[in-house]
Design a protein around this motif. Structure first.
Motif, PDB file in Angstrom:
ATOM      1  N   ASP B 100      -3.064  22.438  67.936  1.00 38.75           N
ATOM      2  CA  ASP B 100      -3.566  23.211  66.793  1.00 38.75           C
ATOM      3  C   ASP B 100      -5.023  23.612  67.013  1.00 38.75           C
ATOM      4  O   ASP B 100      -5.425  24.736  66.697  1.00 38.75           O
ATOM      5  N   MET B 104      -5.727  27.440  66.906  1.00 44.35           N
ATOM      6  CA  MET B 104      -6.435  27.912  65.706  1.00 44.35           C
ATOM      7  C   MET B 104      -7.946  28.005  65.941  1.00 44.35           C
ATOM      8  O   MET B 104      -8.705  28.182  64.984  1.00 44.35           O
ATOM      9  N   GLU B 107     -10.213  25.872  63.752  1.00 43.88           N
ATOM     10  CA  GLU B 107     -10.333  26.124  62.302  1.00 43.88           C
ATOM     11  C   GLU B 107      -8.985  25.907  61.629  1.00 43.88           C
ATOM     12  O   GLU B 107      -7.943  26.023  62.276  1.00 43.88           O
ATOM     13  N   ALA B 108      -9.017  25.628  60.340  1.00 43.20           N
ATOM     14  CA  ALA B 108      -7.808  25.464  59.529  1.00 43.20           C
ATOM     15  C   ALA B 108      -6.810  24.504  60.175  1.00 43.20           C
ATOM     16  O   ALA B 108      -5.660  24.853  60.426  1.00 43.20           O
ATOM     17  N   LEU B 109      -7.267  23.298  60.464  1.00 39.83           N
ATOM     18  CA  LEU B 109      -6.405  22.308  61.115  1.00 39.83           C
ATOM     19  C   LEU B 109      -5.685  21.443  60.085  1.00 39.83           C
ATOM     20  O   LEU B 109      -6.280  21.064  59.072  1.00 39.83           O
ATOM     21  N   ASN B 110      -4.419  21.132  60.372  1.00 37.14           N
ATOM     22  CA  ASN B 110      -3.642  20.308  59.435  1.00 37.14           C
ATOM     23  C   ASN B 110      -4.225  18.903  59.346  1.00 37.14           C
ATOM     24  O   ASN B 110      -4.382  18.239  60.374  1.00 37.14           O
ATOM     25  N   PHE B 113      -1.810  15.661  60.759  1.00 38.42           N
ATOM     26  CA  PHE B 113      -1.790  15.317  62.190  1.00 38.42           C
ATOM     27  C   PHE B 113      -3.065  14.578  62.582  1.00 38.42           C
ATOM     28  O   PHE B 113      -3.045  13.675  63.414  1.00 38.42           O
TER      29      PHE B 113
END
Lengths: 97, 354
Positions: B100, B104, B107-110, B113
């Motif tokens: 990710d 990404m 940026e905008a990482l879950n 996880f």
């Protein structure tokens, strides 16, 4: 003409809400749930879907990834993430992608 | 070196075999597919909060379920301490998170996880589920992770007293990415090998990949225990003679000779590089010698599966047919010796008494 425009807008909002529900189900791994199981106006947190604080972070990421929306203000975030309806309205007004 | 026996009160394993549950079944054997074993899923919802389970990786579900079932088996609702060992921890979640980050552009990482990508995520969840606020530690040391957890448990019992119930466990998963990366380092055989013929295919590099979670409730008190760990030795990158010497040294330190050993569980893996490490088995001509990596594959914490198997052998008073490499002549099982290794790394020797 106005009636036609309103019809198009409503149809667009319905599609957006269905897409959004599908994205919520996938993002939060709500197994066994379908878009039609989520009420547009039911609260996402607490009594409604029963989501928690980590889910709210996941929804923020969902908005940023899929619609280019960054919510910096926590109070605004609470309002936006109130229900699928409030999320869809906010997306419709603020989306950048 | 363990100076004080660790009494095992209960054990539970989730593995590529049907090892979970009240009546584990190792015959018939579940074979590997494409040089890779995958753990058999169990009914995770019976052990994990339904709201929490939806964002958990397989490793988390496996380790929490094995831990909670083990506590149930021991009749312990809240352990006094939780100590685990893992080679790679939540590798799947970590890989998701790193992928990710690249995709990404950081940026905008879950968050999920990220939160669950740490090695000790299972420990945290087990503590929450069992409401344990005691000592909580995770050891991450490749092939001796579980062994160090066991040594730490022994130290803890020395400090706190024998009546503590300590939950000890190990967990590792083999993800698709890990399998591909380690394949390039000759961890796995180039040719596809049927797991039941693993030991006959011992002239080439590599073995079969595996995964699993194993948990134990141990205490310093003998009452209610199935067996005890009497000795535990670790040797780093040994010469074969060192292993032989160390085995005899361990036995002598416990007032035993090879004749006193009834079953040897060996971690042979069919990898030509490590066959010589098991030359010491030549000294056990009348004992049952059993293998286990044709059942669980190779991963950093196979000692967890071996320890579970030893506990199973003591509790059943018999060695499962599917594990036997050499049939011994002993009527009773009093002592089990585990000799295990992890690729290019370490050998551990564990002596158990029934």
């Amino acid at each position: 003409m106005i009636i036609f425009a309103a019809h198009v807008f409503l149809s667009f909002m319905e599609d957006l809400k269905t897409t959004l529900k599908q994205q919520i189900i996938e993002s939060l791994n709500l197994q066994g749930m379908k878009p039609e199981d989520i009420d547009d106006n039911a609260p996402l947190f607490g009594d409604g879907l029963g989501l928690d604080s980590i889910d709210s972070l996941e929804l923020m990421v969902l908005l940023e990834r899929n619609y280019g929306i960054k919510i910096e203000d926590a109070r605004e975030g609470r309002k936006v993430l109130g229900s699928v309806q409030t999320m869809a309205e906010y997306i419709q007004q603020h989306r950048t992608v | 070196m363990i100076k004080h026996p660790l009494y095992i009160k209960a054990a539970c394993a989730i593995s590529p075999q049907h090892s979970f549950g009240d009546t584990p079944v190792l015959d018939p054997v579940v074979p590997s597919e494409g040089n890779r074993f995958v753990a058999v899923d169990v009914d995770y919802r019976a052990f994990i909060n339904p709201v929490a389970i939806r964002r958990m990786s397989r490793l988390l579900k496996m380790s929490i379920s094995a831990a909670m079932k083990c506590l149930q088996n021991a009749g312990v609702s809240m352990p006094d301490a939780i100590i685990t060992g893992t080679g790679r921890g939540s590798a799947g979640d970590m890989q998701h998170f790193l992928k990710d980050m690249i995709m990404m552009k950081e940026e905008a990482l879950n968050p999920t996880f990220f939160i669950q990508s740490t090695y000790n995520a299972p420990n945290g969840w087990i503590a929450l589920q069992s409401k344990s606020t005691g000592y909580n530690q995770t050891f991450v040391h490749r092939g001796i992770s579980l062994e160090l957890a066991l040594l730490d448990a022994q130290l803890l019992l020395t400090e706190t007293g024998d009546n503590q119930n300590i939950l000890i466990g190990s967990y590792d998963e083999t993800t698709a990415d890990y399998f591909v990366v380690k394949e390039k380092l000759n961890y796995w055989k180039k040719e596809t090998v049927a797991s039941e013929h693993l030991y006959q295919n011992n002239e080439t590099l590599g073995t079969i990949a595996g995964e699993g979670a194993a948990f134990f409730v141990v205490s310093g008190e003998k009452e209610g225990a199935t067996c005890s760990i009497e000795s535990l030795e670790i040797i780093h990158q040994p010469a074969p003679t060192m292993i032989r010497n160390k085995v005899h040294e361990v036995l002598a330190a416990n007032g035993l000779t090879t004749d006193d050993i009834d079953v040897v569980l060996c971690g042979r893996s069919g990898d030509v590089r490590f066959e010589a490490w098991y030359n010491v088995l030549e000294d056990f001509t009348t004992q049952t010698i059993a293998g286990f990596k044709h059942l669980c594959g190779e991963y950093e914490t196979t000692s967890g599966f071996a320890l579970w198997l030893a506990h199973h052998i003591f509790s059943q008073a018999s060695v499962p047919e599917s594990t036997i490499l050499q049939k011994g002549d002993r009527k009773e099982i009093r002592h089990v010796l585990i000799i295990n290794h992890f690729i290019l790394d370490t050998v551990s020797i564990t002596l158990l008494r029934g």
